[in-house]
Motif scaffolding. Structure first.
Motif, mmCIF file in Angstrom:
data_model
loop_
_atom_site.group_PDB
_atom_site.id
_atom_site.type_symbol
_atom_site.label_atom_id
_atom_site.label_comp_id
_atom_site.label_asym_id
_atom_site.label_seq_id
_atom_site.Cartn_x
_atom_site.Cartn_y
_atom_site.Cartn_z
ATOM 1 N N TRP A 14 -49.274 -24.969 -2.072
ATOM 2 C CA TRP A 14 -48.411 -24.388 -1.090
ATOM 3 C C TRP A 14 -47.917 -22.867 -1.178
ATOM 4 C CZ3 TRP A 14 -42.843 -26.596 0.745
ATOM 5 C CH2 TRP A 14 -42.653 -25.864 1.868
ATOM 6 N N GLY A 15 -47.495 -22.794 -2.301
ATOM 7 C CA GLY A 15 -47.096 -21.342 -2.526
ATOM 8 C C GLY A 15 -47.953 -20.349 -2.415
ATOM 9 N N ALA A 16 -49.354 -20.708 -2.721
ATOM 10 C CA ALA A 16 -50.335 -19.753 -2.577
ATOM 11 C C ALA A 16 -50.865 -19.556 -1.180
ATOM 12 C CB ALA A 16 -51.352 -20.129 -3.657
ATOM 13 N N THR A 17 -50.924 -20.685 -0.448
ATOM 14 C CA THR A 17 -51.436 -20.546 1.016
ATOM 15 C C THR A 17 -50.482 -20.258 1.908
ATOM 16 O OG1 THR A 17 -51.281 -23.013 0.932
ATOM 17 C CG2 THR A 17 -53.379 -22.307 0.379
ATOM 18 N N HIS A 18 -49.505 -20.722 1.945
ATOM 19 C CA HIS A 18 -48.587 -20.382 3.272
ATOM 20 C C HIS A 18 -48.076 -19.025 3.096
ATOM 21 C CE1 HIS A 18 -45.428 -22.437 5.923
ATOM 22 N NE2 HIS A 18 -45.226 -20.974 6.042
ATOM 23 N N PRO A 19 -47.471 -18.387 2.140
ATOM 24 C CA PRO A 19 -47.356 -17.127 2.302
ATOM 25 C C PRO A 19 -48.390 -16.402 2.584
ATOM 26 C CG PRO A 19 -46.173 -17.655 0.329
ATOM 27 C CD PRO A 19 -47.228 -18.958 0.824
ATOM 28 N N MET A 20 -49.646 -16.299 2.016
ATOM 29 C CA MET A 20 -51.009 -15.704 2.089
ATOM 30 C C MET A 20 -51.236 -15.586 3.525
ATOM 31 S SD MET A 20 -52.410 -13.576 0.256
ATOM 32 C CE MET A 20 -51.878 -14.160 -1.335
ATOM 33 N N TYR A 21 -51.131 -16.731 4.197
ATOM 34 C CA TYR A 21 -51.546 -16.966 5.883
ATOM 35 C C TYR A 21 -50.654 -15.975 6.443
ATOM 36 C CZ TYR A 21 -51.313 -18.721 10.507
ATOM 37 O OH TYR A 21 -51.194 -18.598 11.880
ATOM 38 N N HIS A 22 -49.289 -15.540 5.952
ATOM 39 C CA HIS A 22 -48.644 -15.014 7.013
ATOM 40 C C HIS A 22 -48.870 -13.341 6.464
ATOM 41 C CE1 HIS A 22 -46.216 -17.853 8.953
ATOM 42 N NE2 HIS A 22 -46.257 -18.594 7.644
ATOM 43 N N PHE A 23 -49.240 -13.134 5.299
ATOM 44 C CA PHE A 23 -49.584 -11.776 4.804
ATOM 45 C C PHE A 23 -50.781 -11.536 5.789
ATOM 46 C CE2 PHE A 23 -47.712 -12.574 0.549
ATOM 47 C CZ PHE A 23 -46.355 -12.298 1.120
ATOM 48 N N VAL A 24 -51.942 -12.234 5.627
ATOM 49 C CA VAL A 24 -53.071 -12.089 6.202
ATOM 50 C C VAL A 24 -52.854 -11.709 7.787
ATOM 51 C CG1 VAL A 24 -55.500 -12.674 6.682
ATOM 52 C CG2 VAL A 24 -54.451 -12.953 4.448
ATOM 53 N N SER A 25 -52.026 -12.543 8.373
ATOM 54 C CA SER A 25 -52.079 -12.689 9.613
ATOM 55 C C SER A 25 -51.201 -11.113 10.125
ATOM 56 C CB SER A 25 -51.031 -13.612 10.267
ATOM 57 O OG SER A 25 -51.849 -15.223 10.012
ATOM 58 N N TYR A 26 -50.415 -10.846 9.480
ATOM 59 C CA TYR A 26 -49.843 -9.564 9.620
ATOM 60 C C TYR A 26 -50.758 -8.438 9.495
ATOM 61 C CZ TYR A 26 -46.639 -5.503 9.282
ATOM 62 O OH TYR A 26 -46.186 -4.452 9.311
ATOM 63 N N MET A 27 -51.505 -8.428 8.367
ATOM 64 C CA MET A 27 -52.647 -7.423 8.293
ATOM 65 C C MET A 27 -53.475 -7.277 9.479
ATOM 66 S SD MET A 27 -52.955 -7.014 4.264
ATOM 67 C CE MET A 27 -53.031 -8.607 3.752
ATOM 68 N N VAL A 28 -54.153 -8.413 9.824
ATOM 69 C CA VAL A 28 -54.857 -8.556 10.851
ATOM 70 C C VAL A 28 -54.148 -8.104 12.244
ATOM 71 C CG1 VAL A 28 -56.338 -10.043 12.360
ATOM 72 C CG2 VAL A 28 -56.178 -10.135 9.526
ATOM 73 N N THR A 29 -53.164 -8.488 12.547
ATOM 74 C CA THR A 29 -52.281 -8.218 13.697
ATOM 75 C C THR A 29 -52.149 -6.524 13.823
ATOM 76 O OG1 THR A 29 -51.617 -10.266 13.736
ATOM 77 C CG2 THR A 29 -50.309 -8.921 15.056
ATOM 78 N N THR A 30 -51.773 -6.192 12.890
ATOM 79 C CA THR A 30 -51.177 -4.681 12.948
ATOM 80 C C THR A 30 -52.487 -3.776 12.718
ATOM 81 O OG1 THR A 30 -50.461 -4.684 10.535
ATOM 82 C CG2 THR A 30 -48.793 -5.094 12.122
ATOM 83 N N GLY A 31 -53.298 -4.191 11.906
ATOM 84 C CA GLY A 31 -54.655 -3.493 11.391
ATOM 85 C C GLY A 31 -54.133 -2.315 10.647
ATOM 86 N N GLU A 32 -53.128 -2.651 9.826
ATOM 87 C CA GLU A 32 -52.609 -1.436 8.973
ATOM 88 C C GLU A 32 -52.868 -1.716 7.588
ATOM 89 O OE1 GLU A 32 -48.535 -0.687 9.285
ATOM 90 O OE2 GLU A 32 -48.582 -0.393 11.540
#
Length: 105
Positions: A14-32
């Motif tokens: 859970w500690g690997a997947t849940h935060p990573m989901y949010h990190f990847v979502s942020y990077m995809v959304t912002t494109g930064e």
């Protein structure tokens, strides 16, 4: 496997997947990308404090892992160090506890 070890393993996953989901979502959304995410960590005093809190926790966990690994000769537990710094304390700590609690033969 004991119920406690299963809990540690579930928390590590859970500690690997849940935060990573949010990190990847942020990077995809912002494109930064990763650099933009790191910049966001220092956007205000609150997030900067949280970054330092987690950094100090990660360093403390690493010192503990190294000290116990060399004492107990449980070399596989060293994989929790890269998990801590590449994924986060939310993965590294329960992963280490999972690996530490295994029966040593």
């Amino acid at each position: 496997m004991s119920p406690l070890r299963m809990i540690f393993l579930a928390l590590a996953l859970w500690g690997a997947t849940h935060p990573m989901y949010h990190f990847v979502s942020y990077m995809v959304t912002t494109g930064e990308g990763f650099g933009g995410m790191i910049d966001a960590w220092y956007v205000n005093a609150s997030t900067t404090g949280l970054v330092w809190d987690l950094t100090i926790s990660a360093i403390t966990l690493t010192v503990w892992i190294l000290a116990e690994t060399f004492t107990r000769k449980n070399w596989i537990a060293l994989v929790a160090i890269p998990a801590t710094f590449l994924i986060g304390v939310s993965c590294g700590l329960p992963l280490y506890l999972f690996l530490r609690s295994r029966p040593i033969t």
